[in-house]
Each structure stands twice: as C-alpha cells, then as structure tokens.
Motif scaffolding. Sequence first.
Motif, short mmCIF file in Angstrom:
data_model
loop_
_atom_site.label_atom_id
_atom_site.label_comp_id
_atom_site.label_asym_id
_atom_site.label_seq_id
_atom_site.Cartn_x
_atom_site.Cartn_y
_atom_site.Cartn_z
N ARG A 4 -14.31 1.67 36.73
CA ARG A 4 -13.93 2.92 36.07
C ARG A 4 -15.03 3.96 36.21
O ARG A 4 -14.76 5.13 36.53
CB ARG A 4 -13.64 2.66 34.60
CG ARG A 4 -13.33 3.93 33.82
CD ARG A 4 -13.20 3.66 32.34
NE ARG A 4 -12.06 2.82 32.04
CZ ARG A 4 -11.77 2.36 30.83
NH1 ARG A 4 -12.55 2.68 29.82
NH2 ARG A 4 -10.71 1.59 30.63
N TRP A 7 -12.15 11.83 34.23
CA TRP A 7 -12.04 10.75 33.25
C TRP A 7 -10.60 10.28 33.11
O TRP A 7 -10.33 9.06 33.06
CB TRP A 7 -12.57 11.22 31.90
CG TRP A 7 -12.53 10.16 30.85
CD1 TRP A 7 -13.39 9.11 30.69
CD2 TRP A 7 -11.56 10.03 29.81
NE1 TRP A 7 -13.01 8.33 29.63
CE2 TRP A 7 -11.90 8.87 29.06
CE3 TRP A 7 -10.46 10.78 29.43
CZ2 TRP A 7 -11.16 8.46 27.96
CZ3 TRP A 7 -9.72 10.37 28.33
CH2 TRP A 7 -10.07 9.22 27.61
N LEU A 8 -9.64 11.22 33.06
CA LEU A 8 -8.24 10.84 32.94
C LEU A 8 -7.75 10.09 34.17
O LEU A 8 -7.03 9.08 34.07
CB LEU A 8 -7.38 12.09 32.70
CG LEU A 8 -7.56 12.79 31.35
CD1 LEU A 8 -6.72 14.05 31.29
CD2 LEU A 8 -7.19 11.86 30.20
N LEU A 9 -8.14 10.56 35.37
CA LEU A 9 -7.73 9.88 36.60
C LEU A 9 -8.31 8.48 36.67
O LEU A 9 -7.62 7.51 37.03
CB LEU A 9 -8.15 10.70 37.81
CG LEU A 9 -7.30 11.92 38.15
CD1 LEU A 9 -7.90 12.68 39.31
CD2 LEU A 9 -5.87 11.50 38.49
N ARG A 69 -9.28 6.61 34.22
CA ARG A 69 -8.62 5.77 33.22
C ARG A 69 -7.22 5.38 33.68
O ARG A 69 -6.81 4.22 33.50
CB ARG A 69 -8.56 6.53 31.90
CG ARG A 69 -7.88 5.76 30.79
CD ARG A 69 -7.79 6.61 29.54
NE ARG A 69 -7.10 5.90 28.46
CZ ARG A 69 -6.80 6.43 27.29
NH1 ARG A 69 -7.13 7.70 27.04
NH2 ARG A 69 -6.16 5.73 26.38
N HIS A 70 -6.49 6.34 34.27
CA HIS A 70 -5.12 6.05 34.71
C HIS A 70 -5.10 5.00 35.81
O HIS A 70 -4.24 4.12 35.83
CB HIS A 70 -4.47 7.35 35.20
CG HIS A 70 -3.11 7.14 35.80
ND1 HIS A 70 -2.00 6.83 35.04
CD2 HIS A 70 -2.68 7.20 37.09
CE1 HIS A 70 -0.95 6.69 35.82
NE2 HIS A 70 -1.33 6.92 37.07
N LEU A 71 -6.05 5.09 36.74
CA LEU A 71 -6.07 4.15 37.86
C LEU A 71 -6.61 2.78 37.45
O LEU A 71 -6.18 1.76 38.00
CB LEU A 71 -6.90 4.73 39.00
CG LEU A 71 -6.32 5.96 39.70
CD1 LEU A 71 -7.28 6.46 40.76
CD2 LEU A 71 -4.97 5.65 40.32
N ALA A 110 -6.55 1.42 34.35
CA ALA A 110 -5.80 0.75 33.29
C ALA A 110 -4.97 -0.43 33.81
O ALA A 110 -5.06 -1.54 33.26
CB ALA A 110 -4.92 1.76 32.55
N PRO A 111 -4.16 -0.25 34.87
CA PRO A 111 -3.41 -1.42 35.36
C PRO A 111 -4.31 -2.50 35.94
O PRO A 111 -3.97 -3.70 35.87
CB PRO A 111 -2.49 -0.82 36.44
CG PRO A 111 -3.12 0.46 36.83
CD PRO A 111 -3.81 0.97 35.61
N SER A 131 5.54 -2.87 33.97
CA SER A 131 5.07 -1.67 34.66
C SER A 131 6.23 -1.02 35.38
O SER A 131 7.07 -1.70 35.97
CB SER A 131 3.96 -2.02 35.66
OG SER A 131 3.58 -0.88 36.39
N ARG A 165 5.47 1.46 37.58
CA ARG A 165 4.82 2.09 38.73
C ARG A 165 5.55 1.70 40.01
O ARG A 165 6.02 0.58 40.15
CB ARG A 165 3.35 1.68 38.82
CG ARG A 165 2.54 1.98 37.58
CD ARG A 165 1.12 1.50 37.74
NE ARG A 165 0.43 2.23 38.78
CZ ARG A 165 -0.50 3.15 38.56
NH1 ARG A 165 -0.83 3.45 37.31
NH2 ARG A 165 -1.08 3.77 39.55
N ASP A 168 3.91 2.42 43.07
CA ASP A 168 2.88 2.49 44.10
C ASP A 168 2.37 1.09 44.40
O ASP A 168 2.99 0.08 44.04
CB ASP A 168 1.74 3.41 43.65
CG ASP A 168 1.20 3.01 42.28
OD1 ASP A 168 1.63 1.96 41.75
OD2 ASP A 168 0.36 3.73 41.73
#
Length: 452
Positions: A4, A173-175, A177-179, A181-182, A204, A206, A208
């Motif tokens: 992260r 930070w948001l990106l 965290r988003h990437l 998290a899974p 999930s 998702r 991708d």
Amino acid sequence: MGIRNKLFLIFLATFLVLIAAGSGFSFYAFQRSLNTYLDERQQAKVERLADHLGMLYSQSGSWEFLLRNPRQLKRLYILAGDRDEDDKTRGLHHLQLLGENKRPLLGPPAPPGPPGMRIEVPVHAGHRTVGWLTYPNQDAIRDKLDQRFMGRQVDFGIWMLSVGLALSLLVSWLLARHLVAPILALSRHTRHLQEGHYRERLESRRRDELGTLIHQVNQLAERLQQGQAARQRWFSDIAHELRTPVAILQGELEALSDGIRPVNQQALAGLEGQVAHLTHLINDLHDLALADGGNLRYHFTALDFSALLEDALDSYASSFELHDIHCQTQLIDHCPIHGDPVRLRQLLDNLLQNSLKYTQAGGSLTVRLAADGNQWRLTLEDSAPGVPDDALPRLFDYLYRVDSSRNRRTGGSGLGLAICDRIVQAHGGQIHAAHSKQGGLRIDVLLPREAP
C-alpha cells in the motif's frame, strides 16, 4: 515497506511529476504568449499613432503643429487605443518622433544600445515617408507593472501547485487503498484456507484481473472443501471396507476355535476366500495411492491393442460361459498404440470382471473396437441390471458402488473403475460411462493412436 505504501508513493510521485511538468509548461507558454501580446499591442498602438500623425502632417505640411504643442502627441497616443488610465503615458515615456532624415524631433533621447533594441515605425503622408516613430523593444522596458502582473501569476501558480499537491495526496491514498483492499482480503482469506477454513468465500463484483484472481481463489477453496470431504469419506469408506472382511474372518476363526464349526476343507476355503478378497482390496488401494501420487510405474512401448484385447477375451471366455453370459465381439485386426501392456491388461481385466460380476445370468456382453478419428474407441455394453442416472458420473469415484444389484455381495471393492480411470488418463485417453442399449452399463474407452 508494504505494497500500500509503495503504491501510494508511486502514484504520488507520478502525480507530482505531471503537475510540475504541466505547471512549468503552462507558465512558460503563458509568459511567451503574454510577451507576444504586449509586443503586438504596443506595435498596433504605435502604428495607429503613425497613421494619425501622417494625416495631420498631410493637412499642415510640416511638423510645426506638433512642435508648437508637444502635449498633442500624448492625446494622439491615447486616441490610438491606450484606454488604461494607469498606463496612459507608460509607452509615451519611451516614444520618440524622428524626422524624415531620422533626426530627433520630439520625445526623450534614445538610450545607447544595439540597433536591434529599438523598433521603428514609418509615418507616411500619402506615398511619402515624412518621419519615424521609434520605441524600445518591450524586453528592454518591462516596468514594475509587468513585473507585478507576473508576480501575481506566479503566486497563483504556487497556490495551484499547493492544491494539486493536496489533491495528489488524497487521490494517491484512495487509489492505493482501492487497489490494495482486495489484495489484503485475499491475504486474509488464504490465511484462513491455510488454517483449514474451507467454507469461507470472498465476495467481489470486480471485472478486472483482481476479480479473476478472487474468483480463482474461491474455486480453490471449493476444491479444497471438496477434497476435505472426499478425504473424510475416503477414510470412512476404507475403514468400512476393511472392517467387513476382517469381521467375517474374526467370526469364522472364533467359530472354529470354539468348535461351533468343524475344521474342514470347506471352512478353510471360506477363510481363504475372505483373505483373497482382503488382499485384493489392499492391492487396489495401494495401486490407487500410487496412481494419485504419480508413482505408479508405467513402461510404455509400441504394441497392438487389438491383440491384447483378444488375449484378455480368450482368458475370460470360460468364465462368461460358466455364468451363462453371451459375449459378442466386433474387433479390427491391427490397433497400434504406445502404452504399457501390463497396465492396459489390468484395465481390460477390471472392465471384463466388472461385467462378469454384475451382469445377470442369461445376459449378454458386446465388445467393440474401432477407429474414431485419431483415437481407438473400445466399447463394452452389457445387459441388465443397469445403473441410475445420478450414479453414472460417480462410477469412477473411490469405493463407489451402486446401491442395487451391483453391490458388495458380488465381491466388488468399488475400486476397479477408479483404477481404470487412472490408467486411461496416464495413457492420454478418456473413459466414460453411459446407459447401454442392452439394459445395462456402457463403458467407452478412447486411447490415442500411436504416432506415425
């Protein structure tokens, strides 16, 4: 450093580089555009002033009207287009009027410097050049007003950079965290799988690569759960299968020891039959364990599968006749394959024994061997009893037996078809079970032909 934080720093550095490059380019382009605009504006004003002076010169015939009243030049300069009250006389302070012979007539003297630092605009009266308006290059006369304007733009750029930095921090930070998290969810899930919690699944939506990975991990968990259930069932079935002949032997031996049954040839034959059944079961279990572990030895060689099948049918001819089972064959003469003759003979023995054990007396068995594309197809079809629809996919499972006429009393261990499946797979083939048109079971074995 965790993934992260690494992603956060990568995104932040990327955004900062893009912001810095974009801001620098924008500032440079703005500065160049501003200077060009100021130069063109000054040039246009001086050219308009030259047009006014040319018309006035044509009316008076000389520069006396301007020399007697120098303030008129200021009014003409304002009339030429300078509407900014704070900037009315800024260009006029540097403007100089030259005569036809380029002698100074009006305005401050030109400071010393190279010729390229001043710009000359001709004053025409009709087709005649009667004078010149000259002024310094704008790069030489940037005054405090221009500097203040550029300073305000720099301050605005710094403020925009600060906002861009704050937004870069937030978006990075948001990106990250988003990437991540899974990935963290996958890490926790795999840790639970490692601890044996196979029932848990990840949810999930998702679409991708991470969504695909989550779906694959869920499939892995399902396979592990099925494997755990199969292993538990396998141990239970093995214990049950071994317990039955052992219990029979124990009962028979206790009856002989207590004198309930006499020790004679018939009693010993019964004991020998149970020992043989137990030995056969243990050998089958051993073969399956080796096959599943990839340790079952194979010695591949070129052979004629048709000849091997005919030899196996000849060895079982008397047994089929004894059980009143009519055996019909439809074979071809030469079927070259690359395989292990010992394991293939074990395959044929298991299939023939399966039909011999389960086909009712007075029934029939049809054995066909034919070409099927680039494979050889071996088909065995026997008569009643058959198997239910839901039992067909499970016939090749460990210790599976149909709970009908095909049961333990016929002497089967439930491992023969499972061993057949492993042997066929080792030869690169396929084996399938279906309903027979004769009322019983149909087994199809597909084996690849020998490469030419």
